[in-house]
Motif scaffolding. Structure first.
Motif, mmCIF file in Angstrom:
data_model
loop_
_atom_site.group_PDB
_atom_site.id
_atom_site.type_symbol
_atom_site.label_atom_id
_atom_site.label_comp_id
_atom_site.label_asym_id
_atom_site.label_seq_id
_atom_site.Cartn_x
_atom_site.Cartn_y
_atom_site.Cartn_z
ATOM 1 N N ARG A 1 35.080 -68.865 -7.062
ATOM 2 C CA ARG A 1 34.323 -68.422 -8.401
ATOM 3 C C ARG A 1 35.485 -67.092 -8.984
ATOM 4 O O ARG A 1 36.252 -66.757 -8.494
ATOM 5 N N THR A 2 35.013 -66.951 -10.244
ATOM 6 C CA THR A 2 35.701 -65.899 -11.066
ATOM 7 C C THR A 2 34.654 -64.967 -11.688
ATOM 8 O O THR A 2 33.594 -65.520 -11.795
ATOM 9 N N GLY A 3 35.019 -63.376 -11.358
ATOM 10 C CA GLY A 3 34.060 -62.666 -11.765
ATOM 11 C C GLY A 3 34.656 -61.782 -12.893
ATOM 12 O O GLY A 3 35.777 -61.541 -12.743
ATOM 13 N N TRP A 4 33.625 -61.042 -13.360
ATOM 14 C CA TRP A 4 34.084 -59.978 -14.353
ATOM 15 C C TRP A 4 33.318 -58.870 -13.951
ATOM 16 O O TRP A 4 32.204 -58.718 -13.356
ATOM 17 N N PHE A 5 34.049 -57.677 -13.646
ATOM 18 C CA PHE A 5 33.703 -56.382 -13.287
ATOM 19 C C PHE A 5 34.134 -55.353 -14.528
ATOM 20 O O PHE A 5 34.954 -55.732 -15.157
ATOM 21 N N ARG A 6 33.507 -54.084 -14.469
ATOM 22 C CA ARG A 6 33.812 -53.048 -15.349
ATOM 23 C C ARG A 6 33.879 -51.858 -14.591
ATOM 24 O O ARG A 6 33.023 -51.617 -13.844
ATOM 25 N N GLN A 7 34.407 -50.771 -15.194
ATOM 26 C CA GLN A 7 34.355 -49.548 -14.686
ATOM 27 C C GLN A 7 34.647 -48.503 -15.972
ATOM 28 O O GLN A 7 35.654 -48.384 -16.671
ATOM 29 N N GLY A 8 33.381 -47.791 -16.183
ATOM 30 C CA GLY A 8 33.508 -47.025 -17.475
ATOM 31 C C GLY A 8 33.715 -45.528 -16.919
ATOM 32 O O GLY A 8 34.022 -45.191 -15.658
#
Length: 118
Positions: free
Chosen positions: A33-40
Motif C-alpha cells: 500500500r502507499t500512503g500520503w501523510f502531512r506535517q504542518g
C-alpha cells in the motif's frame, strides 16, 4: 528498496485545488500500500490517505474526507492525491510513503510543500 519522489506542491488560494504525484521506482512489485501523510508547522505528522497498490481500496483521514481523493496508475508506478476545497489548515509538507505489508511505512519520499493562503 523502493524510492519515492513527490511533486505537485505549491501555493494555492483557499478553495482551490492541487494534485500531488508520487512516483515509485525500484522494487515496486513489493509494495502493498502507499500512503500520503502531512506535517504542518508546529503539528504532528498526520495520516491523509492510503491506497492498496494492487487493489482499489482506499482510506482517508477524517480531516480530508470528501475533499481529497487518492488514486494510482500502476502502469506509471505513480500514486496521486487530488486535493479540492483546500483550506489554510491544509498547509503542510506532504509525504508519500510505501508499506511492503510489514504493518508500517518503511519508505518515504522527501516531501512536497503545499501552502494554502486565505
Amino acid at each position: 528498496q523502493v524510492q519515492l519522489v513527490e511533486s505537485g506542491g505549491g501555493l494555492v488560494q483557499a478553495g482551490g485545488s492541487l494534485r500531488l504525484s508520487c512516483a515509485a521506482s525500484g522494487r515496486t512489485f513489493s509494495i502493498y500500500r502507499t500512503g500520503w501523510f502531512r506535517q504542518g508547522p508546529g503539528k504532528e505528522r498526520e495520516f491523509v490517505a492510503a491506497i492498496r497498490w494492487n487493489a482499489d481500496i482506499t482510506s482517508y483521514g477524517d480531516s480530508v474526507k470528501g475533499r481529497f481523493a487518492i488514486s494510482r496508475d500502476i502502469a506509471k508506478n505513480t500514486v496521486y492525491l487530488q486535493m479540492n476545497s483546500l483550506k489554510p489548515d491544509d498547509t503542510a509538507v506532504y509525504y508519500c510513503a510505501a508499506d511492503r505489508h510489514t504493518g508500517r511505512y518503511e519508505y518515504w519520499g522527501q516531501g512536497t510543500q503545499v501552502t494554502v493562503s486565505s
